[in-house]
Design a protein around this motif. Sequence first.
Motif, PDB file in Angstrom:
ATOM      1  N   GLN A   1     138.885  46.515  60.833  1.00  0.00           N
ATOM      2  CA  GLN A   1     138.771  46.233  59.403  1.00  0.00           C
ATOM      3  C   GLN A   1     137.654  45.210  59.218  1.00  0.00           C
ATOM      4  N   ILE A   2     136.595  45.636  58.510  1.00  0.00           N
ATOM      5  CA  ILE A   2     135.402  44.790  58.437  1.00  0.00           C
ATOM      6  C   ILE A   2     135.283  44.130  57.068  1.00  0.00           C
ATOM      7  N   THR A   3     135.141  42.818  57.051  1.00  0.00           N
ATOM      8  CA  THR A   3     134.914  42.098  55.797  1.00  0.00           C
ATOM      9  C   THR A   3     133.463  41.631  55.767  1.00  0.00           C
ATOM     10  N   HIS A   4     132.720  42.084  54.756  1.00  0.00           N
ATOM     11  CA  HIS A   4     131.345  41.616  54.612  1.00  0.00           C
ATOM     12  C   HIS A   4     131.332  40.400  53.687  1.00  0.00           C
ATOM     13  N   ALA A   5     130.818  39.304  54.189  1.00  0.00           N
ATOM     14  CA  ALA A   5     130.766  38.100  53.358  1.00  0.00           C
ATOM     15  C   ALA A   5     129.311  37.756  53.100  1.00  0.00           C
ATOM     16  N   ARG A   6     129.004  37.406  51.839  1.00  0.00           N
ATOM     17  CA  ARG A   6     127.606  37.098  51.531  1.00  0.00           C
ATOM     18  C   ARG A   6     127.243  35.663  51.891  1.00  0.00           C
ATOM     19  N   SER A   7     128.262  34.806  51.879  1.00  0.00           N
ATOM     20  CA  SER A   7     127.975  33.396  52.146  1.00  0.00           C
ATOM     21  C   SER A   7     128.948  32.850  53.179  1.00  0.00           C
ATOM     22  N   LEU A   8     128.589  31.689  53.711  1.00  0.00           N
ATOM     23  CA  LEU A   8     129.480  31.023  54.665  1.00  0.00           C
ATOM     24  C   LEU A   8     130.802  30.684  53.984  1.00  0.00           C
ATOM     25  N   PHE A   9     130.717  30.289  52.699  1.00  0.00           N
ATOM     26  CA  PHE A   9     131.922  29.973  51.939  1.00  0.00           C
ATOM     27  C   PHE A   9     132.887  31.156  51.929  1.00  0.00           C
ATOM     28  N   GLU A  10     132.351  32.330  51.573  1.00  0.00           N
ATOM     29  CA  GLU A  10     133.190  33.544  51.530  1.00  0.00           C
ATOM     30  C   GLU A  10     133.744  33.884  52.913  1.00  0.00           C
ATOM     31  N   ALA A  11     132.899  33.719  53.929  1.00  0.00           N
ATOM     32  CA  ALA A  11     133.308  34.087  55.292  1.00  0.00           C
ATOM     33  C   ALA A  11     134.447  33.201  55.765  1.00  0.00           C
ATOM     34  N   ILE A  12     134.340  31.906  55.492  1.00  0.00           N
ATOM     35  CA  ILE A  12     135.391  30.985  55.938  1.00  0.00           C
ATOM     36  C   ILE A  12     136.667  31.214  55.139  1.00  0.00           C
ATOM     37  N   ASP A  13     136.496  31.557  53.877  1.00  0.00           N
ATOM     38  CA  ASP A  13     137.644  31.908  53.055  1.00  0.00           C
ATOM     39  C   ASP A  13     138.361  33.125  53.639  1.00  0.00           C
ATOM     40  N   ALA A  14     137.568  34.109  54.083  1.00  0.00           N
ATOM     41  CA  ALA A  14     138.161  35.318  54.654  1.00  0.00           C
ATOM     42  C   ALA A  14     138.817  35.038  56.001  1.00  0.00           C
ATOM     43  N   ALA A  15     138.250  34.101  56.754  1.00  0.00           N
ATOM     44  CA  ALA A  15     138.777  33.837  58.095  1.00  0.00           C
ATOM     45  C   ALA A  15     139.980  32.903  58.065  1.00  0.00           C
ATOM     46  N   LEU A  16     139.952  31.897  57.182  1.00  0.00           N
ATOM     47  CA  LEU A  16     140.995  30.871  57.217  1.00  0.00           C
ATOM     48  C   LEU A  16     141.926  30.913  56.019  1.00  0.00           C
ATOM     49  N   GLY A  17     141.552  31.641  54.986  1.00  0.00           N
ATOM     50  CA  GLY A  17     142.327  31.589  53.749  1.00  0.00           C
ATOM     51  C   GLY A  17     141.814  30.433  52.910  1.00  0.00           C
ATOM     52  N   PRO A  18     142.381  30.261  51.695  1.00  0.00           N
ATOM     53  CA  PRO A  18     141.891  29.185  50.833  1.00  0.00           C
ATOM     54  C   PRO A  18     142.126  27.804  51.447  1.00  0.00           C
ATOM     55  N   ALA A  19     141.269  26.846  51.078  1.00  0.00           N
ATOM     56  CA  ALA A  19     141.392  25.500  51.628  1.00  0.00           C
ATOM     57  C   ALA A  19     142.690  24.866  51.177  1.00  0.00           C
ATOM     58  N   PRO A  20     143.362  24.151  52.078  1.00  0.00           N
ATOM     59  CA  PRO A  20     144.607  23.483  51.687  1.00  0.00           C
ATOM     60  C   PRO A  20     144.288  22.324  50.757  1.00  0.00           C
ATOM     61  N   ARG A  21     145.268  21.903  49.967  1.00  0.00           N
ATOM     62  CA  ARG A  21     145.037  20.752  49.087  1.00  0.00           C
ATOM     63  C   ARG A  21     144.925  19.498  49.926  1.00  0.00           C
ATOM     64  N   ARG A  22     143.987  18.660  49.579  1.00  0.00           N
ATOM     65  CA  ARG A  22     143.791  17.408  50.328  1.00  0.00           C
ATOM     66  C   ARG A  22     144.978  16.491  50.100  1.00  0.00           C
ATOM     67  N   LYS A  23     145.348  15.760  51.143  1.00  0.00           N
ATOM     68  CA  LYS A  23     146.522  14.893  51.031  1.00  0.00           C
ATOM     69  C   LYS A  23     146.167  13.477  50.586  1.00  0.00           C
ATOM     70  N   THR A  24     145.130  12.918  51.143  1.00  0.00           N
ATOM     71  CA  THR A  24     144.824  11.512  50.847  1.00  0.00           C
ATOM     72  C   THR A  24     143.494  11.383  50.132  1.00  0.00           C
ATOM     73  N   ARG A  25     143.328  10.281  49.460  1.00  0.00           N
ATOM     74  CA  ARG A  25     142.070   9.995  48.786  1.00  0.00           C
ATOM     75  C   ARG A  25     140.924   9.885  49.783  1.00  0.00           C
ATOM     76  N   ASP A  26     141.237   9.375  51.011  1.00  0.00           N
ATOM     77  CA  ASP A  26     140.218   9.160  52.040  1.00  0.00           C
ATOM     78  C   ASP A  26     139.455  10.441  52.380  1.00  0.00           C
ATOM     79  N   ASP A  27     140.141  11.564  52.251  1.00  0.00           N
ATOM     80  CA  ASP A  27     139.505  12.830  52.617  1.00  0.00           C
ATOM     81  C   ASP A  27     138.555  13.357  51.551  1.00  0.00           C
ATOM     82  N   GLU A  28     138.717  12.801  50.347  1.00  0.00           N
ATOM     83  CA  GLU A  28     137.885  13.256  49.232  1.00  0.00           C
ATOM     84  C   GLU A  28     136.406  12.941  49.489  1.00  0.00           C
ATOM     85  N   ASP A  29     135.504  13.826  49.119  1.00  0.00           N
ATOM     86  CA  ASP A  29     134.089  13.477  49.323  1.00  0.00           C
ATOM     87  C   ASP A  29     133.404  13.097  48.035  1.00  0.00           C
TER      88      ASP A  29
END
Length: 467
Positions: free
Chosen positions: A439-467
Motif C-alpha cells: 500500500q503506497i502513500t505518496h506524500a508531497r511534503s515532509l509534513f505529509e509524510a511524517i503525518d502518514a508515518a506517525l499519525g497526527p502530532a500528540p498534544r504538547r504537555k508542557t510549556r517548555d516544549d512549545e517553540d
Amino acid sequence: MAKSRTVFVCQQCGAQQAREMGRCPNCGSWGSLVEHIERKESTQSAARRTAVLTGGGAPQPLNAIPSGGVSRLPVRFQEFARVLGGGLVPGSLVLIGGEPGIGKSSLLLQSAAHFAEHVGEALYISAEESAQQIKLRADRMGLNPERLWISSETNLETAIGHIDAQRPGLVIVDSIQTVYLEELTSAAGSVGQVREGALRLLRIAKDLGIPIIIVGHVTKEGAIAGPRMLEHIVDVVLYLEGERFHQYRILRGVKNRFGSTDEVGIFEMTSDGLQEITNPSQVFLAERSANTPGSAVAVTLEGTRPILVEIQGLTSNTANPQPRRTVNGFDQNRLQMILAVLGKRVGVPLFNQDVYVNIVGGMKIGEPAADLAVATAIASSFRNQRVESDMVLVGEIGLSGELRGVTQLERRLGEAAKLGFRRAVCPPTQTPIRVDGMQITHARSLFEAIDAALGPAPRRKTRDDED
Ligand code: TYD
Ligand code: MG
C-alpha cells in the motif's frame, strides 16, 4: 638496459631537484618534493610498450571492434566479483584500501586460496607478516591449497623477480606501504616509494598479463598513502570498510576501468574468515526492535541492488546551547539540513535536543533517498510515536520541505515487498506505480509524510516544549 637515476619532483609546480629539500626553491611550497625514478628508456621501447598496452594505435572503425572482449578470472565470493564488475581482468592492477585490521589480508588470503584451488598458481607476497604468520592464519581459516605460494619478501625488485620467474596466475602484494625499491633513498611507505612501487607493479602486470592486487592502508584522513596519486595509477580501487567492532564489512568500488563503481559487496566476519552475505537486507533488519519509537526503515540503492536498512534516531533534552548532533553512517551536513527542515516546516523543534542518528549494521548511506527515513526516525523519537513495523520510507527532502523523487522507486519498493513490508511512504511519481501487496502513500511534503508515518502530532504537555 634502461638507465635510471632518482630526482625529487615538486608535486605543486613540477620543478625537479637533485636532492631532497624541505621547501621547493621554485614555487616556495613546503614538503612538496617527492622522490621519482627517472628512466632513460629509449623512445622505441617506450613506443613498443604502449603498443602492447593499447593493441596498436592505428584508427579502426568503432563497429569493427569486437565487443565484450574482456575475459575475467573467477574470484572467491560473488560479492567480490560483483564489485570487480564480474571478475578479475588479466593484466589489471587492483588496489584494496582500508583501515588496518579491517580484514583486507583475510579477504585476499581467502581469494588467493580459492584461485589456487580452482584456477591456477597464486603468489601471495606478504611484506607485513611472516610466512609462518600467514600459515597460522590459513590454518585458522581451514585453507591449505597446493598451488598457493607465500613469500615474505619486502624488496620489491626481488619480489618482481619471483613474479617474473614463476609467472603465477594471480599475485597479491600486501601491502604497498611495506615494500620498497632500493633505488630510492626515501623510506618504505613514503609517497615516492608507494608511487614508484605501484608503477613498477603496473608495468609487470601489463607486460605479463597477470592480475595483481595490492593492499593499501588508509590514513586517518581516509586517503591511501597520503595523496590520492595511487588511485590514478591503478585500474581498480576498492575500499573495505566497516565499523571496527561490528561484524559487517562492506567492499565498495571507487574506481573501476572495467565496470561500474556503484556496486557494493557485503561480508560478515566470522572466526574462519569472511563470509559473503547475499541477502543483506534480512541481515541488516534482523535485530530490529520494531516496537520502539525512533526506528524507521529506508530502502537505499547500492549499485543495482536495493538494500533495506534500519535507521535509528534518538532525541534527548539538553540545556547545552550547542546541542549534540552525532551521526553514524550518514552525512553530518545532510543531517543538519534535515533538522532545520524538521524544525521550520514540520514543527519538530530540536534546538534544545541532542540528536543521535545511527545506521544499523555499520552501513554508510550516501544517497539522499534515505532522508525521509532519517527525518522520520528523529521525529518518531521526539514525539514518542512509533512507525509501523511493516512500513518503509523513501524520499529526498528539499529545503522547502518538499519530498523529491528518487531513482528506481518501483524496484526499491519491490524489494521491500519481497521482505514482507506492506506499506510505503514515498514522493509523488510522474507515472503511477504499482507493487503487489504494497500500500503506497505518496506524500508531497515532509509534513505529509511524517503525518502518514506517525499519525497526527500528540498534544504538547508542557510549556517548555512549545517553540
Ligand atoms: P586482517 O585481515 O589482518 O586485517 P587487515 O589486513 O585489513 O589489517 O584482519 C584483522 C584481524 O581480524 C585478524 O586478527 C583476523 C581477524 N579476522 C577474523 O577473525 N575474522 C574475519 O572474518 C576477518 C576478516 C578478520
Ligand atoms: Mg593485513
